[in-house]
Design a protein around this motif. Sequence first.
Motif, PDB file in Angstrom:
ATOM      1  N   ALA A 222      -0.459  -0.681  -0.003  1.00  0.00           N
ATOM      2  CA  ALA A 222       0.603  -1.593   0.420  1.00  0.00           C
ATOM      3  C   ALA A 222       0.360  -2.127   1.818  1.00  0.00           C
ATOM      4  CB  ALA A 222       1.958  -0.876   0.359  1.00  0.00           C
ATOM      5  N   SER A 223      -0.271  -1.326   2.687  1.00  0.00           N
ATOM      6  CA  SER A 223      -0.545  -1.756   4.048  1.00  0.00           C
ATOM      7  C   SER A 223      -1.631  -2.821   4.058  1.00  0.00           C
ATOM      8  CB  SER A 223      -1.000  -0.562   4.899  1.00  0.00           C
ATOM      9  OG  SER A 223      -1.666  -0.993   6.070  1.00  0.00           O
ATOM     10  N   PRO A 224      -1.427  -3.936   4.750  1.00  0.00           N
ATOM     11  CA  PRO A 224      -2.449  -4.985   4.793  1.00  0.00           C
ATOM     12  C   PRO A 224      -3.787  -4.509   5.343  1.00  0.00           C
ATOM     13  CG  PRO A 224      -0.346  -5.864   5.524  1.00  0.00           C
ATOM     14  CD  PRO A 224      -0.163  -4.389   5.380  1.00  0.00           C
ATOM     15  N   LEU A 225      -3.772  -3.684   6.386  1.00  0.00           N
ATOM     16  CA  LEU A 225      -5.036  -3.190   6.927  1.00  0.00           C
ATOM     17  C   LEU A 225      -5.727  -2.252   5.947  1.00  0.00           C
ATOM     18  CD1 LEU A 225      -4.465  -2.521  10.743  1.00  0.00           C
ATOM     19  CD2 LEU A 225      -5.644  -4.424   9.665  1.00  0.00           C
ATOM     20  N   ALA A 226      -4.938  -1.390   5.292  1.00  0.00           N
ATOM     21  CA  ALA A 226      -5.527  -0.490   4.305  1.00  0.00           C
ATOM     22  C   ALA A 226      -6.093  -1.272   3.119  1.00  0.00           C
ATOM     23  CB  ALA A 226      -4.491   0.518   3.829  1.00  0.00           C
ATOM     24  N   ALA A 227      -5.398  -2.348   2.727  1.00  0.00           N
ATOM     25  CA  ALA A 227      -5.896  -3.182   1.633  1.00  0.00           C
ATOM     26  C   ALA A 227      -7.190  -3.876   2.027  1.00  0.00           C
ATOM     27  CB  ALA A 227      -4.836  -4.212   1.251  1.00  0.00           C
ATOM     28  N   ALA A 228      -7.250  -4.348   3.262  1.00  0.00           N
ATOM     29  CA  ALA A 228      -8.475  -4.988   3.733  1.00  0.00           C
ATOM     30  C   ALA A 228      -9.628  -3.992   3.780  1.00  0.00           C
ATOM     31  CB  ALA A 228      -8.242  -5.595   5.116  1.00  0.00           C
ATOM     32  N   GLU A 229      -9.341  -2.760   4.179  1.00  0.00           N
ATOM     33  CA  GLU A 229     -10.377  -1.730   4.207  1.00  0.00           C
ATOM     34  C   GLU A 229     -10.849  -1.410   2.792  1.00  0.00           C
ATOM     35  OE1 GLU A 229     -12.956   1.354   5.673  1.00  0.00           O
ATOM     36  OE2 GLU A 229     -12.106  -0.514   6.473  1.00  0.00           O
ATOM     37  N   ARG A 230      -9.930  -1.356   1.815  1.00  0.00           N
ATOM     38  CA  ARG A 230     -10.319  -1.108   0.431  1.00  0.00           C
ATOM     39  C   ARG A 230     -11.235  -2.232  -0.063  1.00  0.00           C
ATOM     40  NH1 ARG A 230      -7.634   0.842  -4.189  1.00  0.00           N
ATOM     41  NH2 ARG A 230      -6.568   2.343  -2.832  1.00  0.00           N
ATOM     42  N   ALA A 231     -10.871  -3.477   0.244  1.00  0.00           N
ATOM     43  CA  ALA A 231     -11.694  -4.605  -0.177  1.00  0.00           C
ATOM     44  C   ALA A 231     -13.078  -4.542   0.468  1.00  0.00           C
ATOM     45  CB  ALA A 231     -11.001  -5.917   0.190  1.00  0.00           C
ATOM     46  N   PHE A 232     -13.116  -4.137   1.733  1.00  0.00           N
ATOM     47  CA  PHE A 232     -14.400  -4.006   2.423  1.00  0.00           C
ATOM     48  C   PHE A 232     -15.268  -2.950   1.739  1.00  0.00           C
ATOM     49  CE2 PHE A 232     -16.972  -1.942   5.768  1.00  0.00           C
ATOM     50  CZ  PHE A 232     -17.714  -3.028   6.219  1.00  0.00           C
ATOM     51  N   LYS A 233     -14.660  -1.825   1.357  1.00  0.00           N
ATOM     52  CA  LYS A 233     -15.430  -0.767   0.704  1.00  0.00           C
ATOM     53  C   LYS A 233     -15.960  -1.217  -0.655  1.00  0.00           C
ATOM     54  CE  LYS A 233     -13.418   3.237   3.027  1.00  0.00           C
ATOM     55  NZ  LYS A 233     -12.619   4.476   2.883  1.00  0.00           N
ATOM     56  N   LEU A 234     -15.192  -2.061  -1.347  1.00  0.00           N
ATOM     57  CA  LEU A 234     -15.679  -2.597  -2.613  1.00  0.00           C
ATOM     58  C   LEU A 234     -16.924  -3.460  -2.405  1.00  0.00           C
ATOM     59  CD1 LEU A 234     -12.312  -3.550  -4.355  1.00  0.00           C
ATOM     60  CD2 LEU A 234     -13.845  -1.675  -4.974  1.00  0.00           C
ATOM     61  N   LEU A 235     -16.959  -4.167  -1.284  1.00  0.00           N
ATOM     62  CA  LEU A 235     -18.141  -4.986  -0.982  1.00  0.00           C
ATOM     63  C   LEU A 235     -19.366  -4.133  -0.675  1.00  0.00           C
ATOM     64  CD1 LEU A 235     -16.711  -7.789   1.344  1.00  0.00           C
ATOM     65  CD2 LEU A 235     -17.421  -8.032  -1.034  1.00  0.00           C
TER      66      LEU A 235
END
Length: 292
Positions: A11-24
């Motif tokens: 739910a946190s925008p920063l945590a979501a961005a970190e998840r997306a980064f890890k997917l990359l």
Amino acid sequence: MSTISSRRWPASPLAAAERAFKLLTREPAPLSFDARGVSGLPQRPLPLGELRHLLVSDRTSRPVRDRVWKDVVVHARRDGPAWVIAAVGLAMPGLRRAAGRLAAGWHGDTSDVDSELLAGFLARLRTVDVDEPRICGRLVDAGQRAVKAARERDEDFDIVHVGGAWSVPPHHPWDHPDWVLARAVAQAVIDPDEYLLISATRLEDVPLRVVADKIGVSVPLAAAWRRKAERRLAEAIGLGELDWAPHVLPQEARRRRVCNAAANGVAAAGPPSSRPVGIAAPVIQPQRARCR
């Protein structure tokens, strides 16, 4: 299905961005940065996770970081959303530190802090001058200014207008030149030697040759250092990049200033007289700005 992709999206925008980064950064085809030709980095394509580790390492110099960030910004502008996410992920250590500082005193949902921080970061990503130093630092600073602006908008709705008048508390001495220079050191706009050059020669009238001798450089080199530092300082002040920096004198800079002033018969008075009598200025070490 992998563990990363099967978990509920944060739910946190920063945590979501970190998840997306890890997917990359996942195998079998992690997004990588071509470090060949970048002196100071391994001469091969670097997975983004490894690159982030190198960017926050003490062994990686500021010019190398700026060279990497110049290429990352170009990729983000030219090559689409994956590299925009990459830019956010590479800046995540600095963004998380900024979010932690900004959450203090925030009365709403801290996710709002994250959202404004990312919005400011991404807006500046489109316009930041990649030929100037501190690329990542200036991107994070833009995010912090966006949070500050949002906070001020929220506070405008809470203002109660009443009649009458009363005394206002005295202003804090944050805009005294010493405090401005201290904040600049804390934000890595200038270093302690540049702090000493500016404060001693501009504020205390110590001859430049004396200060140059103290720090072990020639007078022309000291003059060049001071000139470049003053330009960076003026730019940072104009852009508001020092608004959220710590405002206490860094210990090493103050020690050098006191020693230098004592050696030349100059009183090292410290911060302005508006500080209450009997309260000493706090002293801390400036935080290392990892992405600057």
